[in-house]
Design a protein around this motif. Structure first.
Motif, PDB file in Angstrom:
ATOM      1  N   SER A  80       2.857   8.326   0.085  1.00  0.00           N
ATOM      2  CA  SER A  80       3.117   7.214  -0.808  1.00  0.00           C
ATOM      3  C   SER A  80       4.254   6.337  -0.271  1.00  0.00           C
ATOM      4  CB  SER A  80       3.400   7.756  -2.210  1.00  0.00           C
ATOM      5  OG  SER A  80       4.630   7.372  -2.686  1.00  0.00           O
ATOM      6  N   SER A  84       3.870   2.365   0.747  1.00  0.00           N
ATOM      7  CA  SER A  84       4.702   1.353   0.096  1.00  0.00           C
ATOM      8  C   SER A  84       5.324   0.367   1.090  1.00  0.00           C
ATOM      9  CB  SER A  84       5.797   2.023  -0.733  1.00  0.00           C
ATOM     10  OG  SER A  84       6.773   2.579   0.109  1.00  0.00           O
TER      11      SER A  84
ATOM     12  N   LYS B  20      -3.873  -5.028  -2.474  1.00  0.00           N
ATOM     13  CA  LYS B  20      -3.365  -5.876  -3.551  1.00  0.00           C
ATOM     14  C   LYS B  20      -4.416  -6.884  -4.024  1.00  0.00           C
ATOM     15  CE  LYS B  20       0.396  -7.832  -2.387  1.00  0.00           C
ATOM     16  NZ  LYS B  20       1.737  -8.243  -2.025  1.00  0.00           N
ATOM     17  N   GLU B  26      -2.169  -2.442 -11.415  1.00  0.00           N
ATOM     18  CA  GLU B  26      -1.356  -1.394 -10.808  1.00  0.00           C
ATOM     19  C   GLU B  26      -0.635  -0.659 -11.927  1.00  0.00           C
ATOM     20  OE1 GLU B  26       0.728  -1.896  -7.007  1.00  0.00           O
ATOM     21  OE2 GLU B  26       2.588  -1.418  -8.067  1.00  0.00           O
ATOM     22  N   GLY B  29       3.982   3.182 -10.025  1.00  0.00           N
ATOM     23  CA  GLY B  29       4.449   2.547  -8.803  1.00  0.00           C
ATOM     24  C   GLY B  29       5.925   2.218  -8.860  1.00  0.00           C
ATOM     25  N   SER B  30       6.332   1.229  -8.037  1.00  0.00           N
ATOM     26  CA  SER B  30       7.760   0.959  -7.922  1.00  0.00           C
ATOM     27  C   SER B  30       8.271   0.053  -9.038  1.00  0.00           C
ATOM     28  CB  SER B  30       8.060   0.329  -6.568  1.00  0.00           C
ATOM     29  OG  SER B  30       7.318  -0.859  -6.437  1.00  0.00           O
ATOM     30  N   PHE B  67       0.870  -5.323 -13.863  1.00  0.00           N
ATOM     31  CA  PHE B  67       1.528  -4.053 -13.586  1.00  0.00           C
ATOM     32  C   PHE B  67       1.869  -3.390 -14.916  1.00  0.00           C
ATOM     33  CE2 PHE B  67       2.069  -6.863 -10.077  1.00  0.00           C
ATOM     34  CZ  PHE B  67       2.059  -6.080  -8.934  1.00  0.00           C
ATOM     35  N   HIS B 105      -4.668   6.925  -6.176  1.00  0.00           N
ATOM     36  CA  HIS B 105      -3.609   7.705  -6.823  1.00  0.00           C
ATOM     37  C   HIS B 105      -2.685   8.233  -5.739  1.00  0.00           C
ATOM     38  CE1 HIS B 105      -1.632  11.374  -8.227  1.00  0.00           C
ATOM     39  NE2 HIS B 105      -1.799  10.967  -9.465  1.00  0.00           N
ATOM     40  N   ASN B 107       1.293   9.916  -4.667  1.00  0.00           N
ATOM     41  CA  ASN B 107       2.481  10.645  -5.085  1.00  0.00           C
ATOM     42  C   ASN B 107       2.249  11.539  -6.305  1.00  0.00           C
ATOM     43  OD1 ASN B 107       5.120  11.463  -4.670  1.00  0.00           O
ATOM     44  ND2 ASN B 107       5.811   9.394  -4.259  1.00  0.00           N
ATOM     45  N   ASP B 111       6.660   9.953 -10.004  1.00  0.00           N
ATOM     46  CA  ASP B 111       6.619   8.922  -8.960  1.00  0.00           C
ATOM     47  C   ASP B 111       5.215   8.397  -8.744  1.00  0.00           C
ATOM     48  OD1 ASP B 111       9.079   8.287  -7.969  1.00  0.00           O
ATOM     49  OD2 ASP B 111       9.210  10.046  -6.674  1.00  0.00           O
ATOM     50  N   TRP B 113       1.756   6.417  -8.436  1.00  0.00           N
ATOM     51  CA  TRP B 113       1.461   5.021  -8.143  1.00  0.00           C
ATOM     52  C   TRP B 113      -0.063   4.909  -8.108  1.00  0.00           C
ATOM     53  CZ3 TRP B 113       2.577   2.666  -2.625  1.00  0.00           C
ATOM     54  CH2 TRP B 113       2.152   1.338  -2.602  1.00  0.00           C
ATOM     55  N   ARG B 115      -3.629   2.448  -8.487  1.00  0.00           N
ATOM     56  CA  ARG B 115      -4.255   1.127  -8.516  1.00  0.00           C
ATOM     57  C   ARG B 115      -5.721   1.310  -8.884  1.00  0.00           C
ATOM     58  NH1 ARG B 115      -2.104  -2.233  -3.182  1.00  0.00           N
ATOM     59  NH2 ARG B 115      -0.053  -2.781  -4.023  1.00  0.00           N
TER      60      ARG B 115
END
Lengths: 250, 474
Positions: A80, A84, B20, B26, B29-30, B67, B105, B107, B111, B113, B115
């Motif tokens: 991951s 990123s 993207k 999403e 994620g971050s 998001f 999918h 992580n 954590d 993430w 889409r």
């Protein structure tokens, strides 16, 4: 999936060629561009500067491994992180491998990395890798089978010598390479062509193309501007496009 | 498989990247909170099999390209299920969810993430319920001991935050349990041959109390890797019979040692330095070296560039002792081993250590028993053996008693339960019962400077002492 590796002596303009290839190939195909030369910047040449590299992630992982939760799935964690840092353009993605290894142990990190990169590559129709003449990433097996190893030479005997060495190294490393060929870059005239052709023949190197010296490209290079700005009818662009067609890569 | 889904489900979609430009939304994620949690419920009546609850907007209520936060909680019940299996079950979530075509999918835990691709929507995905049902179907197909399973999916920002906070406590508790796991609790150890290219006869034995020498593989990592790729570089080693609890000798490890080293070694003791020590690869983070002059051990890590008190830097010793050899007097280890309760258990643990580079000492200070912290020299105290000897005398290092024992005449006195009153002496390290067949107390001279004093030698002692206070007679 087709994997093309661009290599060659430093200063031959191989990164520019790689950037043009990515640009042209991505017109028809989904391309992953891998910048595997720590000295150059394919991402910059493509107009998508990357801020973080796989090397940074690998170092970070080695630094923090003792603090990670004991039952954490490290591969999925690593994967991951790698995902990123991929820069996503319209038709192609870019990932930079970054700095080479330090003195510690990389067995485990590289083992994970191999699996992650292999999985990632499976998502694309074309993978273009810009790598230095030492082929470090090939020797680390972060890249497996190669369809075309394209060695870029300038108009010099030394450029061809490096091509010769890269060919020997590739054989030594036991990587499967379907085809190794040389292209000459910044060729100015017929005399250059003839001379290079003769030398390549003697060295038993397959010289498959000449990219002419290109004023417009040189000007972009000088200003550090991305080659996405290079016009479609510029001589270098046309020569690379012609090469792509001749090699049936489209 | 009664259920029909508007997407393909197959392992071949694992590793599929949703770019993207191709993504519908999403999740996590971050930018947004996200988590996944599997909880074992003891009372099967509390789990309604197949039920899906969604808290927050459903997929079609979400804006394309947006998001969103994402929480996935699964409650499972089954006769064979217990809380300890939660982490193992949760790991599979990352394996199963990517089987859905168009669903990325990445992580784990807090954590995640995710889409979801536009194609998934185009092909008829209407609700998170379908995602949850497909996931549960995979779980129940692959792990038939799950008798009942229900899912709670959350996309509401506040609720995700709230449940995430609760989940964090559960992860933390789980980590504490995992860290408290010891070799005695494991049925199998694991072997690793990842670095055999550099160290052909290395036998890396990874146990809960002993990480790999490179520090990268824990017992948990090996267990997971061995399960995913049984033909790969990580494999189980049956412990077999324990031949020596203190030194860590197991029949299963010995058998594997013969096999992995090509017959080179047939005994390996996991918790020793001087007797059939673990082999040293080329990848270890730290190397230990025995210094006969002071009868003690020094350790040096890769980052310390200078020579150690034995005159050699890390690189020279690594070159000599590495490559998969079992070398008496040298031992490569991973830094985490310093924190292990089994650390050099065969030789009395930390009492044998006399030197560490300053940076390394600071880094692992917590691992060093409090009463040993001042007794271990760094390059600031000693750069050669003579200086080290002086330092050890000054701080009354436990090994100093050993030198004295060899020089002086043996006056042995059996120790009785009562502590003798004598000259001031530092606290003794805490001992665990049954771990010290022989222990020597340091010789101490009365501070008045008069010759004599006494020496205590405890043989085959089985005592537990938390503190001994010795005072000079008034």
């Amino acid at each position: 999936m087709t994997t093309i590796v661009i290599s060659g002596k430093g200063g031959t303009g191989k990164t520019n060629i790689a950037a043009l290839l990515v640009r042209i190939l991505s017109e028809n195909k989904l391309v992953l561009a891998i910048d595997a030369d720590p000295d150059t910047n394919l991402a910059d040449a493509l107009g998508f500067p990357v801020t973080k590299t796989v090397g940074d992630i690998r170092e970070g992982f080695l630094d923090e491994k003792d603090e990670l939760a004991p039952e954490l799935d490290k591969q999925s964690y690593f994967e991951s992180r790698v995902m990123s840092i991929i820069e996503e353009a319209d038709r192609f993605d870019i990932i930079a491998m970054g700095r080479p290894e330090g003195p510690g142990c990389y067995c485990y990190a590289n083992n994970i990395l191999r699996a992650v990169i292999e999985k990632l590559e499976g998502n694309y129709e074309m993978v273009v890798i810009d790598t230095e003449a030492g082929l470090e990433h090939l020797s680390r097996r972060t890249v497996r089978d190669i369809d075309l190893l394209l060695v870029v030479s300038d108009v010099s005997k030394r450029g061809l010598d490096t091509a010769d060495r890269i060919r020997a190294l590739a054989n030594e490393l036991n990587i499967r390479v379907k085809r190794i060929a040389v292209i000459a870059n910044r060729v100015r005239n017929e005399h250059d062509r003839e001379k290079l052709k003769n030398m390549a023949e003697k060295m038993n190197l397959e010289l498959i193309g000449f990219i002419p010296f290109d004023e417009e490209l040189a000007a972009l290079d000088l200003d550090g501007l991305p080659l996405t700005q290079l016009k479609d009818d510029s001589p270098a662009f046309e020569a690379v496009k012609d090469l792509v067609e001749r090699l049936d890569l489209n | 498989m009664a259920e029909e889904f508007p997407f393909e489900i197959s392992p071949m979609y694992e590793g599929e990247r949703v770019r993207k430009g191709d993504m519908y939304v999403e999740l996590g994620g971050s930018t947004k909170d996200g988590f996944e949690l599997v909880q074992v419920v003891d009372d099967p009546n509390e789990v309604e099999d197949g039920k899906v609850t969604l808290i927050g907007p459903d997929i079609l209520d979400m804006e394309e390209g947006g998001f969103y936060p994402y929480g996935m909680i699964y409650k499972v019940a089954g006769e064979q299920l217990e809380t300890d299996l939660e982490a193992v079950l949760e790991r599979r979530h990352h394996e199963f969810q990517p089987y859905m075509q168009g669903y990325m999918h990445l992580n784990q835990r807090y954590d995640i993430w995710v889409r979801i691709s536009k194609d998934m929507i185009k092909n008829g995905l209407k609700s998170f319920e379908q995602i949850a049902k497909a996931t549960m179907m995979l779980y129940k197909n692959e792990l038939p001991f799950i008798e009942k399973m229900e899912a709670i999916y959350i996309t509401d920002e506040e609720k995700v935050k709230e449940e995430l906070a609760k989940a964090m406590e559960i992860y933390k508790a789980r980590d504490e349990r995992a860290r408290a796991m010891h070799d005695e609790d494991a049925d199998v150890f694991y072997g690793c041959t990842l670095c055999q290219a550099f160290a052909p006869t290395s036998v890396c034995v990874v146990t809960p109390d002993r990480t790999s020498l490179c520090g990268a593989m824990t017992w948990f990592d090996c267990r997971a890797a061995a399960k995913v790729d049984p033909e790969g570089p990580n494999f189980p080693i049956e412990k077999g019979e324990c031949l020596d609890e203190l030194k860590g000798e197991y029949t299963g490890v010995n058998e594997k040692a013969v096999e992995l080293s090509g017959g080179e070694y047939d005994r390996i003791m996991l918790y020793t330095f001087m007797e059939y020590p673990h082999t040293s690869c080329g990848c270890f983070e730290v190397i230990g070296f025995y210094m006969p002059e002071v009868q003690a051990i020094g350790w040096v890590d890769r980052n310390f560039p200078a020579a150690t008190p034995n005159g050699l830097p890390f690189s020279s010793m690594a070159g000599q002792a590495g490559g998969g050899k079992q070398t008496l007097g040298f031992l490569g280890i991973g830094i985490q081993y310093f924190f292990s309760p089994k650390f050099l258990q065969g030789e009395g643990g930390w009492t044998t250590t006399a030197w560490l580079p300053k940076d390394l000492k600071d880094r692992i200070l917590e691992a060093i028993p409090e009463d040993m912290r001042d007794k271990i020299a760094t390059e600031e105290d000693a750069t050669d053996v003579t200086q080290l000897m002086e330092f050890m005398k000054k701080v009354n290092h436990p090994m100093v008693a050993k030198w004295a024992a060899e020089e002086e005449e043996e006056v042995e006195e059996a120790a009785e339960a009562a502590a003798p009153e004598a000259a001031a002496m530092p606290q003794m390290p805490m001992m665990q019962p049954g771990m010290m067949p022989q222990m020597q107390l340091p010789a101490f001279a009365p501070s008045g400077g008069a010759a004599g004093g006494i020496k205590l030698v405890l043989k085959n002692a089985n005592i537990k002492v938390e503190k001994i206070i010795l005072k000079k007679k008034e």
